[in-house]
Design a protein around this motif. Structure first.
Motif, mmCIF file in Angstrom:
data_model
loop_
_atom_site.group_PDB
_atom_site.id
_atom_site.type_symbol
_atom_site.label_atom_id
_atom_site.label_comp_id
_atom_site.label_asym_id
_atom_site.label_seq_id
_atom_site.Cartn_x
_atom_site.Cartn_y
_atom_site.Cartn_z
ATOM 1 N N GLN A 156 52.562 8.300 30.141
ATOM 2 C CA GLN A 156 52.722 7.185 31.074
ATOM 3 C C GLN A 156 51.342 6.709 31.494
ATOM 4 O O GLN A 156 50.514 7.512 31.941
ATOM 5 N N VAL A 157 51.105 5.407 31.328
ATOM 6 C CA VAL A 157 49.752 4.887 31.599
ATOM 7 C C VAL A 157 49.807 3.654 32.497
ATOM 8 O O VAL A 157 50.848 3.012 32.635
ATOM 9 N N GLU A 158 48.645 3.367 33.094
ATOM 10 C CA GLU A 158 48.489 2.111 33.832
ATOM 11 C C GLU A 158 47.617 1.187 33.004
ATOM 12 O O GLU A 158 46.530 1.583 32.579
ATOM 13 N N ARG A 159 48.098 -0.033 32.762
ATOM 14 C CA ARG A 159 47.303 -1.019 32.023
ATOM 15 C C ARG A 159 46.712 -2.022 33.014
ATOM 16 O O ARG A 159 47.438 -2.637 33.802
ATOM 17 N N MET A 160 45.401 -2.163 32.976
ATOM 18 C CA MET A 160 44.731 -3.068 33.906
ATOM 19 C C MET A 160 45.092 -4.522 33.581
ATOM 20 O O MET A 160 45.062 -4.938 32.427
ATOM 21 N N MET A 161 45.459 -5.256 34.621
ATOM 22 C CA MET A 161 45.750 -6.687 34.469
ATOM 23 C C MET A 161 44.854 -7.443 35.448
ATOM 24 O O MET A 161 44.246 -6.845 36.331
ATOM 25 N N ASP A 162 44.803 -8.767 35.318
ATOM 26 C CA ASP A 162 43.951 -9.550 36.225
ATOM 27 C C ASP A 162 44.373 -9.375 37.686
ATOM 28 O O ASP A 162 43.551 -9.388 38.587
ATOM 29 N N ASP A 163 45.678 -9.231 37.902
ATOM 30 C CA ASP A 163 46.185 -9.238 39.275
ATOM 31 C C ASP A 163 46.833 -7.902 39.641
ATOM 32 O O ASP A 163 47.787 -7.857 40.382
#
Lengths: 259, 382
Positions: A156-163
């Protein structure tokens, strides 16, 4: 947990010049470093190994001198280094590089996870990670800022987004590309440096990995650099002021004027 | 100047430099302002194996000596003397065990010190025992299978942060200094607590705290070496550790010189960079010359000590006094070269000048060092 970390040796960004003839980066006489994003991928791989056990293999495609970044990777905690190096690989674009890395990985055995930096600071394409996943038909996530959990074959990962960020799950084996926010890489350790000095870096040629001639190097690269230039400054900018409603009205008027 | 370092020595220097560049410099101003202990940075140093350099190989270390510590501390002090002091204090705290501890005790503590899992601290100073260390009043009395310690230690570096403390206490108060012994006290031992935390002029990221021993009971086997030999061990410990403090002066002096030269090349007054003025050039030339002289003396003294000579007190004191007086002068001059900007907290030389002062005071004041040198001279010339 066997982890492959893809590492590229890049020219130090403190000293960047273009070759005026080829419009590509002039690499001669420029100090080389480990691509900074790849240092974060390596650190994450080493941390996963420390928690879950297993081995970390640092993999690089490059000229013979790229061996030094693999030794650096070992000093930072990688167990071994593999260098894919052959004159036939010269001039590879991101497609040919992805193909070559795939063949090298297939020749190297089992793995659970491939980690790459988000992009290299020389080419800045951010294509090799996803390209490699595509070649290998692996699930992948780019711009990972955190690995939240790894359990029962699901990561399980967190993907960086602009917001903000997305939370995503994928089955292993998988490929992740990471951003700098994922960790604070360690300084190479003294015992690691001593181990790296003595380590044997495995070197694989095009024949060793069974790469097809038409798929590697310049011949296997659909990309051609036609021109590199500094874009001209864009036109005038206009700042709207007033309340939000007033600014929206001004923007609409402005857009209408172009119709 | 090229000091012809071996490959391993260069590796230690480079690793400490990487810690300084990547981990210390970005955080030093904040740690200084907040008076905050650099726990995370010490953990980074542990991962880089820096705590293992002075530990013998049989306990998981790299088997280096005084010279290796000097190389590491010099680089760490380029970043922050407060952080470097926290590292140095752990080495100082465990030296008594290395020098006088038995095999069992070394097996118990040294592997954790080498891996950086536990840090040490040295508990000598008391309110009435500073330069005159023989004035200590902390006592240790054997009660069955336990030692019972009573007293208060003052200004202990790493106090409250370390897990292992070497405490100097009187086991036979009637004999004065000859009745002193050293004990290992661990964080969490019954009757052991921490008192006042000091608010200091400089090295603010290092912890300086009181240790309170109130009927502190520890097992009998925590006595380091033989009973009554504590002061001999303390003197040997300080002989070995002082070049480390001297190297903090060298690293700090280098950092101040670097800032001063870079600034002098950029700062334009009267239409020219100020480095083109002879008044500034001469200041920088003196700073650089004194710095290099100090470095040469510290390196030579450290190598001398590693050869395990019979008498190491004089070179040890000489390098401490010379390098730390140099650091005070060079940092003060660096502030002068930067002028008004140097006096402001936006520039790092202000902190460097505050940090320099303690080097002339702790681990034996520079006046005490001169006493040592003088007494040795008196013995040498019959």
């Amino acid at each position: 947990m066997n982890i492959i970390v893809c590492i590229k040796q890049v020219p130090d960004a403190k000293d960047v010049r273009l070759d005026p003839k080829t419009n590509t980066l002039a690499r001669e006489g420029v100090e080389s470093i480990m691509n900074p994003f790849d240092r974060h991928a390596l650190e994450e791989g080493v941390r996963l190994k420390e928690t879950h056990g297993g081995q970390v293999t640092a993999l690089s495609m490059g000229p013979p001198q790229a061996e030094s970044v693999l030794r650096e990777a070992i000093s930072c905690g990688a167990d071994q280094g593999v260098l894919v190096s052959d004159r036939a690989f010269a001039g590879a674009d991101t497609w040919a590089t992805s193909y070559t890395l795939r063949k090298a990985i297939e020749a190297s055995g089992e793995f659970d996870l491939i980690l790459c930096g988000k992009q290299a600071i020389d080419g800045d394409t951010a294509q090799v990670g996803p390209g490699l996943a595509g070649q290998m038909k692996l699930p992948f996530v780019t711009c990972v800022q955190k690995i939240r959990n790894l359990d029962d074959g699901i990561i399980q990962v967190e993907r960086m987004m602009d917001d903000g960020f997305d939370v995503l799950e994928l089955p292993v084996p998988a490929l992740l590309t990471v951003v700098k926010d994922i960790n604070d890489p360690r300084v190479p350790s003294l015992k690691g440096k001593m181990k790296a000095k003595k380590a044997t870096i495995k070197i694989l040629s095009a024949a060793d990995i069974g790469a097809e001639e038409q798929c590697i190097g310049l011949a296997g690269s659909p990309t051609r650099v036609v021109n590199v230039f500094t874009p001209a400054p864009r036109g005038d900018r206009k700042m709207f002021t007033g309340s939000l409603e007033e600014q929206v009205d001004q923007l609409v008027d402005q857009l209408r004027s172009y119709l | 100047m090229d000091y012809l370092l071996s490959e391993e020595e260069q590796m230690i220097k480079d690793t400490a430099r990487e810690i300084t560049e990547e981990k210390i410099i970005p955080l030093r101003a904040e740690l200084d302002e907040k008076n905050e202990f650099p726990t995370v940075i010490l953990e980074d140093m542990a991962k880089a194996d820096l705590f293992s350099i002075f530990v013998p190989e049989e306990y998981g270390g790299l088997g280096g000596g005084c010279f290796e510590i000097v190389l590491a501390l010099e680089e760490l002090a380029r970043g922050c003397v407060g952080v470097a002091t926290s590292f140095a204090a752990s080495a100082l705290g465990i030296f008594p065990v290395l020098i006088a501890g038995n095999e069992e005790m070394k097996q118990k503590y040294m592997p954790d010190i080498a891996s950086g899992k536990r840090w040490a601290a040295f508990g000598l100073t008391e309110a009435n025992a500073g330069s005159d260390a023989s004035g200590i009043q902390t006592t240790a009395v054997l009660d069955g299978d336990e030692w019972v310690l009573n007293g208060t230690k003052q200004w202990i570096t790493n106090g409250g942060e370390s897990q292992i403390y070497t405490i100097i206490a009187l086991t036979d108060p009637s004999k004065g200094a000859r009745g002193a012994s050293i004990f290992v006290v661990e964080d969490g031992d019954p009757g052991f607590s921490y008192g006042k935390k000091e608010d200091k002029m400089g090295i603010r990221s290092s912890a300086t705290r009181e240790l309170i021993l109130k009927d502190c009971r520890i097992p009998k086997d925590r006595l380091v070496g033989r009973k009554g030999t504590g002061f001999i061990t303390v003197m040997k410990t300080l002989d070995i550790s002082r070049p480390g403090i001297a190297s903090l002066g060298v690293g700090l002096g280098q950092a101040a010189l670097d800032e001063a030269v870079v600034y002098a090349k950029q700062r334009v007054q009267f239409g020219k960079p100020i480095i083109s003025f002879q008044a500034v050039q001469h200041m920088l030339a003196d700073m650089a010359t004194q710095l290099e002289a100090a470095r040469s003396l510290v390196y030579a003294a450290a190598r001398h000590i590693d050869a395990n000579p019979k008498n190491m007190s004089k070179p040890s004191s000489m390098c401490k006094v010379f390098a730390t007086d140099m650091a005070m002068k060079v940092t003060t001059d660096a502030v002068q070269v930067l002028g008004g900007y140097g006096y402001m907290k936006e520039y790092p030389v202000e902190k460097m000048m505050r940090d320099a002062k303690i080097l002339q005071i702790y681990e034996g004041t520079n006046q005490i060092q001169r006493n040592v040198i003088g007494q040795e001279l008196n013995k040498e010339y019959i």
